[in-house]
Design a protein around this motif. Structure first.
Motif, PDB file in Angstrom:
ATOM      1  N   THR A   6      -1.679  -4.796   4.549  1.00 37.35           N
ATOM      2  CA  THR A   6      -0.432  -4.966   4.716  1.00 37.35           C
ATOM      3  C   THR A   6       0.433  -6.353   4.464  1.00 37.35           C
ATOM      4  O   THR A   6       1.528  -6.192   4.475  1.00 37.35           O
ATOM      5  CB  THR A   6       0.150  -4.488   5.942  1.00 37.35           C
ATOM      6  OG1 THR A   6      -0.571  -5.081   7.064  1.00 37.35           O
ATOM      7  CG2 THR A   6      -0.256  -2.961   6.280  1.00 37.35           C
TER       8      THR A   6
ATOM      9  N   TRP B  12      -5.514  -0.179   4.168  1.00 33.31           N
ATOM     10  CA  TRP B  12      -5.340  -1.073   2.909  1.00 33.31           C
ATOM     11  C   TRP B  12      -4.574  -2.281   3.612  1.00 33.31           C
ATOM     12  O   TRP B  12      -3.687  -2.186   4.620  1.00 33.31           O
ATOM     13  CB  TRP B  12      -4.278  -0.625   2.169  1.00 33.31           C
ATOM     14  CG  TRP B  12      -4.437   0.863   1.373  1.00 33.31           C
ATOM     15  CD1 TRP B  12      -4.431   1.953   1.759  1.00 33.31           C
ATOM     16  CD2 TRP B  12      -5.584   0.981   0.661  1.00 33.31           C
ATOM     17  NE1 TRP B  12      -4.878   3.256   0.831  1.00 33.31           N
ATOM     18  CE2 TRP B  12      -5.765   2.253   0.124  1.00 33.31           C
ATOM     19  CE3 TRP B  12      -6.394  -0.054  -0.244  1.00 33.31           C
ATOM     20  CZ2 TRP B  12      -6.862   2.749  -0.703  1.00 33.31           C
ATOM     21  CZ3 TRP B  12      -7.353   0.459  -1.234  1.00 33.31           C
ATOM     22  CH2 TRP B  12      -7.614   1.838  -1.502  1.00 33.31           C
TER      23      TRP B  12
ATOM     24  N   PRO C  42       0.798  -1.376  -0.004  1.00 28.24           N
ATOM     25  CA  PRO C  42       0.123   0.118  -0.355  1.00 28.24           C
ATOM     26  C   PRO C  42       0.885   1.233   0.087  1.00 28.24           C
ATOM     27  O   PRO C  42       0.389   2.230   0.116  1.00 28.24           O
ATOM     28  CB  PRO C  42      -0.663  -0.174   1.350  1.00 28.24           C
ATOM     29  CG  PRO C  42       0.295  -0.536   2.359  1.00 28.24           C
ATOM     30  CD  PRO C  42       0.999  -1.626   1.297  1.00 28.24           C
ATOM     31  N   GLU C  43       2.111   1.168  -0.312  1.00 37.40           N
ATOM     32  CA  GLU C  43       2.978   2.450  -0.060  1.00 37.40           C
ATOM     33  C   GLU C  43       2.550   3.510  -0.822  1.00 37.40           C
ATOM     34  O   GLU C  43       2.637   4.691  -0.533  1.00 37.40           O
ATOM     35  CB  GLU C  43       4.284   2.128  -0.382  1.00 37.40           C
ATOM     36  CG  GLU C  43       5.260   0.952   0.580  1.00 37.40           C
ATOM     37  CD  GLU C  43       4.900  -0.522   0.008  1.00 37.40           C
ATOM     38  OE1 GLU C  43       4.049  -0.757  -0.895  1.00 37.40           O
ATOM     39  OE2 GLU C  43       5.196  -1.370   0.844  1.00 37.40           O
TER      40      GLU C  43
ATOM     41  N   PRO D  28      -3.506   6.121  -1.126  1.00 44.62           N
ATOM     42  CA  PRO D  28      -3.756   6.991  -0.185  1.00 44.62           C
ATOM     43  C   PRO D  28      -3.654   6.452   1.455  1.00 44.62           C
ATOM     44  O   PRO D  28      -4.266   5.401   1.615  1.00 44.62           O
ATOM     45  CB  PRO D  28      -5.323   7.422  -0.259  1.00 44.62           C
ATOM     46  CG  PRO D  28      -5.380   7.040  -1.852  1.00 44.62           C
ATOM     47  CD  PRO D  28      -4.365   5.926  -1.978  1.00 44.62           C
ATOM     48  N   ASP D  29      -3.083   7.381   2.253  1.00 44.24           N
ATOM     49  CA  ASP D  29      -2.773   6.728   3.609  1.00 44.24           C
ATOM     50  C   ASP D  29      -3.944   6.809   4.779  1.00 44.24           C
ATOM     51  O   ASP D  29      -3.810   6.489   5.798  1.00 44.24           O
ATOM     52  CB  ASP D  29      -1.403   7.356   4.169  1.00 44.24           C
ATOM     53  CG  ASP D  29      -1.550   8.894   4.427  1.00 44.24           C
ATOM     54  OD1 ASP D  29      -2.840   9.378   4.232  1.00 44.24           O
ATOM     55  OD2 ASP D  29      -0.722   9.687   4.762  1.00 44.24           O
ATOM     56  N   ASP D  30      -5.078   7.390   4.206  1.00 48.33           N
ATOM     57  CA  ASP D  30      -6.286   7.425   5.089  1.00 48.33           C
ATOM     58  C   ASP D  30      -7.137   6.294   5.072  1.00 48.33           C
ATOM     59  O   ASP D  30      -8.241   6.240   5.582  1.00 48.33           O
ATOM     60  CB  ASP D  30      -6.939   8.748   4.731  1.00 48.33           C
ATOM     61  CG  ASP D  30      -7.536   8.664   3.582  1.00 48.33           C
ATOM     62  OD1 ASP D  30      -7.069   8.223   2.651  1.00 48.33           O
ATOM     63  OD2 ASP D  30      -8.519   9.567   3.162  1.00 48.33           O
TER      64      ASP D  30
END
Length: 232
Positions: free
Chosen positions: A64, A62, A53-54, A57-59
Motif C-alpha cells: 500500500t 499488495w 493496488p486498487e 485482486p483483493d485477496d
C-alpha cells in the motif's frame, strides 16, 4: 529489522501474488528491478510496486506504499527506448509492455534510479553490478570486494538466488519472482534480517499454467510461458 527482498518480477502478477502471500511478516519491501518484461501483466506489477493496488485482486496483501525499486534493463528499455541486446522473447515483452503501460506508469519507470539505498543507507540496491547495471553478476563472482560502505548489497539481473555473508557484510541476490533461471521453477524471494545479519531464501510454487495461458492470449511467444515450468 526485517526486509522482504524481491527482484525480476517481469510482469508475472501470478508469481508476485504468490510471493507476497507466502512472505512472513517483514518491516518493508525492496526490489532490485526489472518490474516489467516477458510476462503479460506489466501494468499490474508496476502498480503493485507503486503502492497502487486498487485495480488488483483483493485477496493478496499488495503493498500500500511505494516499494523502493531500482531500474532494470527491461524497465529502462520500456521507459526510454534504450537499446539492449535482447533476444526475441525479451524484445516481445518490451514491446508488449510499451503498448500496455500508461504514460504515468512509464514515467514512474523512467524515474527509477540505477542505485538506491534504504534502511538508513545500510542496504544498497542495484540491478546488475555496483559499477555496471547491465553486468550479470553470477554467484561465482560474489565477494566482499563488491561491498562499499553499505552493510548489504542487493543485486538482481541473473535470476539466480544466492547470498554470501562476509565479515564486512552481505552480498545477495533474492532470485527472480517472475522468471527463475536456476532450474527451480518456483518463484524466488528472500528475507533480510539486518539485526541478525542473516538472509533466509524462500521459494514458493504458483500456477504456471495460468501464466502460460495468459502469455498465449497476449500473443507473446509461447516459450516465455513454457520455460517457467523448468526454471530456465
Amino acid at each position: 529489522m526485517k526486509l522482504g527482498i524481491i527482484s525480476d518480477i517481469h510482469g508475472n502478477r501470478v508469481a508476485l501474488a504468490a510471493v507476497l502471500a507466502d512472505m512472513p511478516p517483514v518491516d518493508g519491501l525492496a526490489s532490485a528491478g526489472d518490474v516489467v518484461g516477458y510476462n503479460p501483466w506489466h501494468a499490474d506489477c508496476v502498480d503493485a510496486m507503486r503502492g497502487h493496488p486498487e485495480a488488483l485482486p483483493d485477496d493478496v496483501p499488495w503493498p500500500t506504499e511505494e516499494v523502493p525499486t531500482v531500474m532494470g534493463n527491461h524497465d529502462r528499455a520500456v521507459a526510454s527506448e534504450t537499446p539492449f541486446a535482447f533476444n526475441g522473447m525479451a524484445q516481445a515483452g518490451v514491446e508488449h509492455a510499451t503498448e500496455q503501460l500508461s504514460d504515468e506508469q512509464i514515467e514512474w519507470l523512467a524515474g527509477l534510479p540505477d542505485e538506491r539505498r534504504v534502511c538508513d543507507d545500510r542496504v544498497k540496491l542495484v540491478h546488475g553490478h555496483p559499477d555496471d547495471p547491465d553486468h550479470y553478476t553470477f554467484p561465482e563472482e560474489f565477494g566482499p570486494d563488491l561491498l562499499g560502505d553499505e552493510d548489504v548489497l542487493v543485486m538482481g539481473h541473473t535470476h539466480q538466488q544466492h547470498h554470501e555473508v562476509y565479515d564486512d557484510g552481505i552480498v545477495m541476490n533474492p532470485g527472480s519472482v517472475g522468471q527463475p533461471r536456476d532450474r527451480n521453477h518456483r518463484a524466488a524471494y528472500a528475507v533480510l534480517d539486518l539485526d541478525a545479519r542473516s538472509v533466509e531464501e524462500h521459494r514458493v510454487a504458483y500456477d504456471t499454467s495460468a501464466v502460460i495461458d495468459a502469455v498465449g492470449d497476449a500473443g507473446l511467444p509461447r516459450e516465455i510461458g513454457f520455460r517457467l515450468t523448468q526454471g530456465r
